[in-house]
Scaffold this motif. Structure first.
Motif, mmCIF file in Angstrom:
data_model
loop_
_atom_site.group_PDB
_atom_site.id
_atom_site.type_symbol
_atom_site.label_atom_id
_atom_site.label_comp_id
_atom_site.label_asym_id
_atom_site.label_seq_id
_atom_site.Cartn_x
_atom_site.Cartn_y
_atom_site.Cartn_z
ATOM 1 N N ALA A 189 -5.162 -4.771 -3.211
ATOM 2 C CA ALA A 189 -4.239 -3.691 -3.574
ATOM 3 C C ALA A 189 -4.041 -2.730 -2.410
ATOM 4 O O ALA A 189 -2.928 -2.246 -2.163
ATOM 5 N N VAL A 190 -5.113 -2.471 -1.665
ATOM 6 C CA VAL A 190 -5.021 -1.560 -0.520
ATOM 7 C C VAL A 190 -4.141 -2.169 0.566
ATOM 8 O O VAL A 190 -3.314 -1.489 1.179
ATOM 9 N N ARG A 191 -4.282 -3.469 0.802
ATOM 10 C CA ARG A 191 -3.494 -4.122 1.845
ATOM 11 C C ARG A 191 -1.991 -3.964 1.575
ATOM 12 O O ARG A 191 -1.212 -3.625 2.462
ATOM 13 N N VAL A 192 -1.587 -4.191 0.339
ATOM 14 C CA VAL A 192 -0.167 -4.092 -0.006
ATOM 15 C C VAL A 192 0.307 -2.637 -0.005
ATOM 16 O O VAL A 192 1.337 -2.302 0.582
ATOM 17 N N SER A 193 -0.462 -1.752 -0.636
ATOM 18 C CA SER A 193 0.039 -0.388 -0.811
ATOM 19 C C SER A 193 -0.105 0.450 0.466
ATOM 20 O O SER A 193 0.787 1.234 0.796
ATOM 21 N N ALA A 194 -1.191 0.263 1.217
ATOM 22 C CA ALA A 194 -1.328 0.992 2.491
ATOM 23 C C ALA A 194 -0.285 0.470 3.481
ATOM 24 O O ALA A 194 0.333 1.244 4.213
ATOM 25 N N GLY A 195 -0.072 -0.853 3.482
ATOM 26 C CA GLY A 195 0.977 -1.424 4.338
ATOM 27 C C GLY A 195 2.345 -0.895 3.939
ATOM 28 O O GLY A 195 3.155 -0.523 4.787
ATOM 29 N N GLY A 196 2.600 -0.828 2.653
ATOM 30 C CA GLY A 196 3.884 -0.303 2.172
ATOM 31 C C GLY A 196 4.094 1.135 2.620
ATOM 32 O O GLY A 196 5.186 1.511 3.050
ATOM 33 N N HIS A 197 3.042 1.931 2.539
ATOM 34 C CA HIS A 197 3.168 3.329 2.950
ATOM 35 C C HIS A 197 3.360 3.470 4.464
ATOM 36 O O HIS A 197 4.265 4.162 4.929
ATOM 37 N N VAL A 198 2.517 2.777 5.240
ATOM 38 C CA VAL A 198 2.613 2.895 6.704
ATOM 39 C C VAL A 198 3.960 2.361 7.193
ATOM 40 O O VAL A 198 4.657 3.017 7.982
ATOM 41 N N ASN A 199 4.357 1.181 6.708
ATOM 42 C CA ASN A 199 5.597 0.583 7.202
ATOM 43 C C ASN A 199 6.809 1.447 6.869
ATOM 44 O O ASN A 199 7.685 1.657 7.712
ATOM 45 N N HIS A 200 6.865 1.947 5.628
ATOM 46 C CA HIS A 200 8.021 2.781 5.277
ATOM 47 C C HIS A 200 8.015 4.091 6.067
ATOM 48 O O HIS A 200 9.070 4.566 6.482
ATOM 49 N N SER A 201 6.838 4.663 6.310
ATOM 50 C CA SER A 201 6.770 5.898 7.099
ATOM 51 C C SER A 201 7.315 5.652 8.510
ATOM 52 O O SER A 201 8.046 6.485 9.060
ATOM 53 N N LEU A 202 6.946 4.514 9.092
ATOM 54 C CA LEU A 202 7.464 4.162 10.423
ATOM 55 C C LEU A 202 8.965 3.906 10.378
ATOM 56 O O LEU A 202 9.706 4.249 11.301
ATOM 57 N N PHE A 203 9.405 3.291 9.280
ATOM 58 C CA PHE A 203 10.809 2.897 9.123
ATOM 59 C C PHE A 203 11.723 4.125 9.060
ATOM 60 O O PHE A 203 12.731 4.199 9.769
ATOM 61 N N TRP A 204 11.384 5.105 8.203
ATOM 62 C CA TRP A 204 12.261 6.295 8.085
ATOM 63 C C TRP A 204 12.426 6.959 9.427
ATOM 64 O O TRP A 204 13.500 7.442 9.771
ATOM 65 N N ARG A 205 11.328 7.017 10.196
ATOM 66 C CA ARG A 205 11.393 7.741 11.464
ATOM 67 C C ARG A 205 11.982 6.909 12.598
ATOM 68 O O ARG A 205 12.206 7.422 13.694
ATOM 69 N N ALA A 206 12.228 5.637 12.344
ATOM 70 C CA ALA A 206 12.890 4.804 13.354
ATOM 71 C C ALA A 206 14.408 4.826 13.182
ATOM 72 O O ALA A 206 15.128 4.119 13.876
#
Ligand code: MN
Length: 216
Positions: free
Chosen positions: A64-81
């Motif tokens: 669960a951590v792999r999916v949800s932490a990845g989802g959070h980190v990736n989207h955070s990087l995405f908005w700022r890109a």
């Protein structure tokens, strides 16, 4: 998000942005909080740390951590890109590196789009600085919400190939979305990440990734 939901129109429509940020990304944050709240030893750890240290996450929570932490980190990087007001092409040393490793900006874009079209199911497309080959740039894809930092690739730019990123505006036409998206890429932010990776010993990318990327 550092801008309003309608800021990237007409390339990405406001309803897509609003659901993507306010429902999809928010759900990953809620899932991550739920997954770690039973484990006091994880209190205060950042999402990037959780991704980079799966062995320190209790096995019951690891998937669960792999999916949800990845989802959070990736989207955070995405908005700022992305940005409504950004240079339309890479410049300076980043442009030189793209020329060296892909043969030019147009060739790089084609490569990135091809890789994105090739993803089966849900995943992300990345421009990364590789830990191998002397820090060359590469285009890679990941499945689900996996992040290439875990494999030692420093992420510079990413696009979301999950259907939720484009289905309302572009329906099933992922290729069209991938092409439209270039108009909103924030090359200043990509250059900032490129510089951050340059100033850090390559074997420390993974350890310092969360600081370099400024993702909490
Ligand atoms: Mn998404």
């Amino acid at each position: 998000m550092p801008y309003g939901a309608a800021a990237l129109e007409p390339h990405i429509d406001a309803r897509t942005m609003s659901l993507h940020h306010g429902a999809h990304h928010a759900e990953y944050v809620a899932q991550l909080n739920a997954a770690v709240e039973l484990f006091p030893e994880l209190e205060g750890r950042s999402a990037a740390w959780l991704l980079l240290n799966p062995g320190k996450v209790p096995e019951e929570a690891r998937a669960a951590v792999r999916v949800s932490a990845g989802g959070h980190v990736n989207h955070s990087l995405f908005w700022r890109a992305m940005s409504p007001n950004a240079p339309s092409e890479p410049t300076g040393r980043l442009a030189e590196a793209i020329g060296r490793d892909f043969g030019g900006y147009e060739a790089f874009k084609s490569r990135f789009e091809e890789e994105g079209l090739g993803i089966v199911g849900s995943g992300w497309i990345w421009l990364v600085r590789s830990q191998q080959n002397g820090g060359r740039l590469r285009v890679v894809t990941t499945a689900g919400h996996d992040n290439p930092l875990v494999q030692g690739h420093f992420p510079l730019l990413l696009n979301d190939a999950w259907e939720h990123a484009y289905y309302l505006g572009h329906e099933n036409r992922r290729g069209e979305y991938l092409k439209d998206w270039w108009a909103v890429v924030d090359w200043n932010e990509v250059a900032r990440r490129f510089l951050a990776s340059d100033h850090t010993a390559r074997n420390r990318w993974a350890a310092e990734g969360e600081i370099l990327l400024e993702v909490a």
